[in-house]
Motif scaffolding. Structure first.
Motif, PDB file in Angstrom:
ATOM      1  N   THR A  27       0.839  -1.193   0.000  1.00 33.29           N
ATOM      2  CA  THR A  27       0.000   0.000   0.000  1.00 33.29           C
ATOM      3  C   THR A  27       0.877   1.247   0.000  1.00 33.29           C
ATOM      4  OG1 THR A  27      -1.705  -1.150   1.263  1.00 33.29           O
ATOM      5  CG2 THR A  27      -1.802   1.250   1.258  1.00 33.29           C
ATOM      6  N   ILE A  28       0.497   2.205  -0.845  1.00 36.91           N
ATOM      7  CA  ILE A  28       1.170   3.502  -0.840  1.00 36.91           C
ATOM      8  C   ILE A  28       0.166   4.597  -0.496  1.00 36.91           C
ATOM      9  CG2 ILE A  28       3.005   2.842  -2.453  1.00 36.91           C
ATOM     10  CD1 ILE A  28       1.440   4.328  -4.674  1.00 36.91           C
ATOM     11  N   VAL A  29       0.681   5.680   0.056  1.00 40.80           N
ATOM     12  CA  VAL A  29      -0.130   6.854   0.359  1.00 40.80           C
ATOM     13  C   VAL A  29       0.446   8.020  -0.434  1.00 40.80           C
ATOM     14  CG1 VAL A  29      -0.859   8.482   2.147  1.00 40.80           C
ATOM     15  CG2 VAL A  29      -0.750   6.016   2.655  1.00 40.80           C
ATOM     16  N   VAL A  30      -0.426   8.690  -1.162  1.00 42.00           N
ATOM     17  CA  VAL A  30      -0.017   9.821  -1.993  1.00 42.00           C
ATOM     18  C   VAL A  30      -0.786  11.055  -1.531  1.00 42.00           C
ATOM     19  CG1 VAL A  30       0.149  10.734  -4.342  1.00 42.00           C
ATOM     20  CG2 VAL A  30       0.456   8.278  -3.925  1.00 42.00           C
ATOM     21  N   PRO A  35      -1.712  10.179 -10.463  1.00 44.36           N
ATOM     22  CA  PRO A  35      -1.580   9.719 -11.847  1.00 44.36           C
ATOM     23  C   PRO A  35      -0.999   8.304 -11.952  1.00 44.36           C
ATOM     24  CG  PRO A  35       0.272  11.106 -11.287  1.00 44.36           C
ATOM     25  CD  PRO A  35      -0.623  11.059 -10.066  1.00 44.36           C
ATOM     26  N   PHE A  36      -1.233   7.475 -10.931  1.00 44.74           N
ATOM     27  CA  PHE A  36      -0.585   6.168 -10.861  1.00 44.74           C
ATOM     28  C   PHE A  36      -1.559   4.993 -10.902  1.00 44.74           C
ATOM     29  CE2 PHE A  36       2.028   9.205  -8.451  1.00 44.74           C
ATOM     30  CZ  PHE A  36       3.166   9.187  -9.248  1.00 44.74           C
ATOM     31  N   LYS A  37      -2.749   5.179 -11.445  1.00 42.21           N
ATOM     32  CA  LYS A  37      -3.727   4.083 -11.450  1.00 42.21           C
ATOM     33  C   LYS A  37      -3.225   2.875 -12.227  1.00 42.21           C
ATOM     34  CE  LYS A  37      -7.753   6.636 -10.228  1.00 42.21           C
ATOM     35  NZ  LYS A  37      -9.126   6.937 -10.384  1.00 42.21           N
ATOM     36  N   TYR A  38      -2.560   3.097 -13.344  1.00 41.37           N
ATOM     37  CA  TYR A  38      -2.031   1.957 -14.103  1.00 41.37           C
ATOM     38  C   TYR A  38      -0.938   1.247 -13.322  1.00 41.37           C
ATOM     39  CZ  TYR A  38      -4.612   3.530 -18.190  1.00 41.37           C
ATOM     40  OH  TYR A  38      -5.607   3.884 -19.064  1.00 41.37           O
ATOM     41  N   LEU A  39      -0.063   1.993 -12.701  1.00 43.18           N
ATOM     42  CA  LEU A  39       0.987   1.403 -11.882  1.00 43.18           C
ATOM     43  C   LEU A  39       0.373   0.552 -10.774  1.00 43.18           C
ATOM     44  CD1 LEU A  39       4.098   1.371 -11.061  1.00 43.18           C
ATOM     45  CD2 LEU A  39       3.441   3.166  -9.442  1.00 43.18           C
ATOM     46  N   ALA A  40      -0.593   1.108 -10.063  1.00 45.19           N
ATOM     47  CA  ALA A  40      -1.239   0.380  -8.979  1.00 45.19           C
ATOM     48  C   ALA A  40      -1.938  -0.876  -9.500  1.00 45.19           C
ATOM     49  CB  ALA A  40      -2.238   1.287  -8.259  1.00 45.19           C
ATOM     50  N   HIS A  41      -2.664  -0.732 -10.575  1.00 46.25           N
ATOM     51  CA  HIS A  41      -3.389  -1.868 -11.138  1.00 46.25           C
ATOM     52  C   HIS A  41      -2.433  -2.943 -11.652  1.00 46.25           C
ATOM     53  CE1 HIS A  41      -5.406  -4.100 -14.396  1.00 46.25           C
ATOM     54  NE2 HIS A  41      -6.402  -4.120 -13.531  1.00 46.25           N
ATOM     55  N   LEU A  45      -0.812  -2.871  -6.389  1.00 46.27           N
ATOM     56  CA  LEU A  45      -0.679  -1.974  -5.245  1.00 46.27           C
ATOM     57  C   LEU A  45      -2.035  -1.441  -4.816  1.00 46.27           C
ATOM     58  CD1 LEU A  45       2.370   0.259  -6.248  1.00 46.27           C
ATOM     59  CD2 LEU A  45       2.264  -1.345  -4.332  1.00 46.27           C
ATOM     60  N   THR A  46      -2.211  -1.313  -3.529  1.00 45.64           N
ATOM     61  CA  THR A  46      -3.346  -0.596  -2.973  1.00 45.64           C
ATOM     62  C   THR A  46      -2.861   0.821  -2.715  1.00 45.64           C
ATOM     63  OG1 THR A  46      -4.110  -2.608  -1.898  1.00 45.64           O
ATOM     64  CG2 THR A  46      -4.996  -0.535  -1.056  1.00 45.64           C
ATOM     65  N   TYR A  47      -3.741   1.789  -2.863  1.00 46.77           N
ATOM     66  CA  TYR A  47      -3.313   3.169  -2.643  1.00 46.77           C
ATOM     67  C   TYR A  47      -4.397   3.979  -1.954  1.00 46.77           C
ATOM     68  CZ  TYR A  47      -6.239   4.196  -6.685  1.00 46.77           C
ATOM     69  OH  TYR A  47      -7.297   4.302  -7.549  1.00 46.77           O
ATOM     70  N   TYR A  48      -3.928   4.977  -1.232  1.00 46.88           N
ATOM     71  CA  TYR A  48      -4.784   5.996  -0.645  1.00 46.88           C
ATOM     72  C   TYR A  48      -4.208   7.321  -1.124  1.00 46.88           C
ATOM     73  CZ  TYR A  48      -6.598   2.281   2.232  1.00 46.88           C
ATOM     74  OH  TYR A  48      -7.182   1.118   2.647  1.00 46.88           O
ATOM     75  N   SER A  49      -5.075   8.173  -1.636  1.00 46.06           N
ATOM     76  CA  SER A  49      -4.603   9.408  -2.227  1.00 46.06           C
ATOM     77  C   SER A  49      -5.497  10.577  -1.843  1.00 46.06           C
ATOM     78  CB  SER A  49      -4.572   9.258  -3.750  1.00 46.06           C
ATOM     79  OG  SER A  49      -4.148  10.448  -4.353  1.00 46.06           O
ATOM     80  N   ALA A  50      -4.884  11.732  -1.706  1.00 51.40           N
ATOM     81  CA  ALA A  50      -5.639  12.939  -1.367  1.00 51.40           C
ATOM     82  C   ALA A  50      -6.623  13.305  -2.473  1.00 51.40           C
ATOM     83  CB  ALA A  50      -4.681  14.099  -1.110  1.00 51.40           C
ATOM     84  N   LEU A 105       7.216  10.494  -5.960  1.00 56.52           N
ATOM     85  CA  LEU A 105       6.972   9.404  -6.897  1.00 56.52           C
ATOM     86  C   LEU A 105       6.711  10.078  -8.240  1.00 56.52           C
ATOM     87  CD1 LEU A 105       6.765   6.322  -7.080  1.00 56.52           C
ATOM     88  CD2 LEU A 105       4.310   6.554  -6.670  1.00 56.52           C
ATOM     89  N   HIS A 106       7.534   9.766  -9.208  1.00 60.10           N
ATOM     90  CA  HIS A 106       7.507  10.485 -10.482  1.00 60.10           C
ATOM     91  C   HIS A 106       6.534   9.821 -11.450  1.00 60.10           C
ATOM     92  CE1 HIS A 106       8.936  13.013 -13.696  1.00 60.10           C
ATOM     93  NE2 HIS A 106       9.808  13.564 -12.876  1.00 60.10           N
ATOM     94  N   SER A 107       5.607  10.607 -11.975  1.00 62.00           N
ATOM     95  CA  SER A 107       4.624  10.073 -12.921  1.00 62.00           C
ATOM     96  C   SER A 107       5.181   9.969 -14.338  1.00 62.00           C
ATOM     97  CB  SER A 107       3.375  10.953 -12.940  1.00 62.00           C
ATOM     98  OG  SER A 107       3.666  12.209 -13.519  1.00 62.00           O
ATOM     99  N   ALA A 108       6.316  10.601 -14.567  1.00 61.80           N
ATOM    100  CA  ALA A 108       6.962  10.631 -15.883  1.00 61.80           C
ATOM    101  C   ALA A 108       6.115  11.349 -16.931  1.00 61.80           C
ATOM    102  CB  ALA A 108       7.345   9.235 -16.364  1.00 61.80           C
ATOM    103  N   HIS A 109       5.204  12.187 -16.490  1.00 60.14           N
ATOM    104  CA  HIS A 109       4.417  13.003 -17.419  1.00 60.14           C
ATOM    105  C   HIS A 109       5.174  14.248 -17.826  1.00 60.14           C
ATOM    106  CE1 HIS A 109       0.444  11.192 -15.792  1.00 60.14           C
ATOM    107  NE2 HIS A 109       0.939  10.478 -16.768  1.00 60.14           N
ATOM    108  N   ASN A 110       6.062  14.705 -16.948  1.00 60.81           N
ATOM    109  CA  ASN A 110       6.824  15.902 -17.233  1.00 60.81           C
ATOM    110  C   ASN A 110       8.067  15.919 -16.355  1.00 60.81           C
ATOM    111  OD1 ASN A 110       5.810  17.016 -14.637  1.00 60.81           O
ATOM    112  ND2 ASN A 110       3.903  17.158 -15.748  1.00 60.81           N
TER     113      ASN A 110
END
Length: 138
Positions: A27-30, A35-41, A45-50, A105-110
């Motif tokens: 589990t990660i907390v952001v 922008p990490f839904k694909y990574l989690a899926h 990974l389980t995630y909690y995000s603001a 955690l870098h999304s690599a979008h920019n």
């Protein structure tokens, strides 16, 4: 060059799979946009995000921040992530209340101008993500 690049991508993929399968937690907390839904899926990974999406048009509620603070405390989460080129203020609020560490955690979008000028590549960003995920999951 293509074969070498593909080998590097496969290595990172394998290392991520191994890390997540053998980690203390999955589990990660952001404390930021997410922008990490694909990574989690893709890696289980389980995630909690603001914020549940990438949109900059959304605002985080005080109740969500309080919920994330409670979760980080209860589960002894060692790392709260923010994303690149973000103010990191939401994550900062959570880490100040919990004692967790704030990492990117870098999304690599920019990338930043400095990273661009330094020749930072996608592979470099993914290696850094692997490093911070090791810290967050163990």
């Amino acid at each position: 060059n293509a074969a070498s690049y593909l080998t590097n991508l496969e290595t990172i993929d394998y290392e991520l799979q191994e890390l997540i399968q053998t980690a203390k937690r999955q589990t990660i907390v952001v404390g930021d946009r997410f922008p990490f839904k694909y990574l989690a899926h893709d890696y289980g990974l389980t995630y909690y995000s603001a914020l549940s999406a990438c949109s900059t048009d959304t605002e985080v509620s005080p109740a969500m921040i309080a919920s994330l603070i409670d979760y980080v405390k209860e589960e002894h989460i060692p790392v709260v992530f923010s994303i690149e080129l973000s103010s990191g203020n939401i994550a900062k609020t959570i880490v100040e209340a919990t004692g967790a560490k704030q990492l990117t955690l870098h999304s690599a979008h920019n990338i930043s101008k400095a990273d661009f000028e330094a020749g930072i590549t996608y592979l470099d960003l993914m290696q850094e993500n692997l490093k911070v995920l090791k810290e967050a999951l163990n």
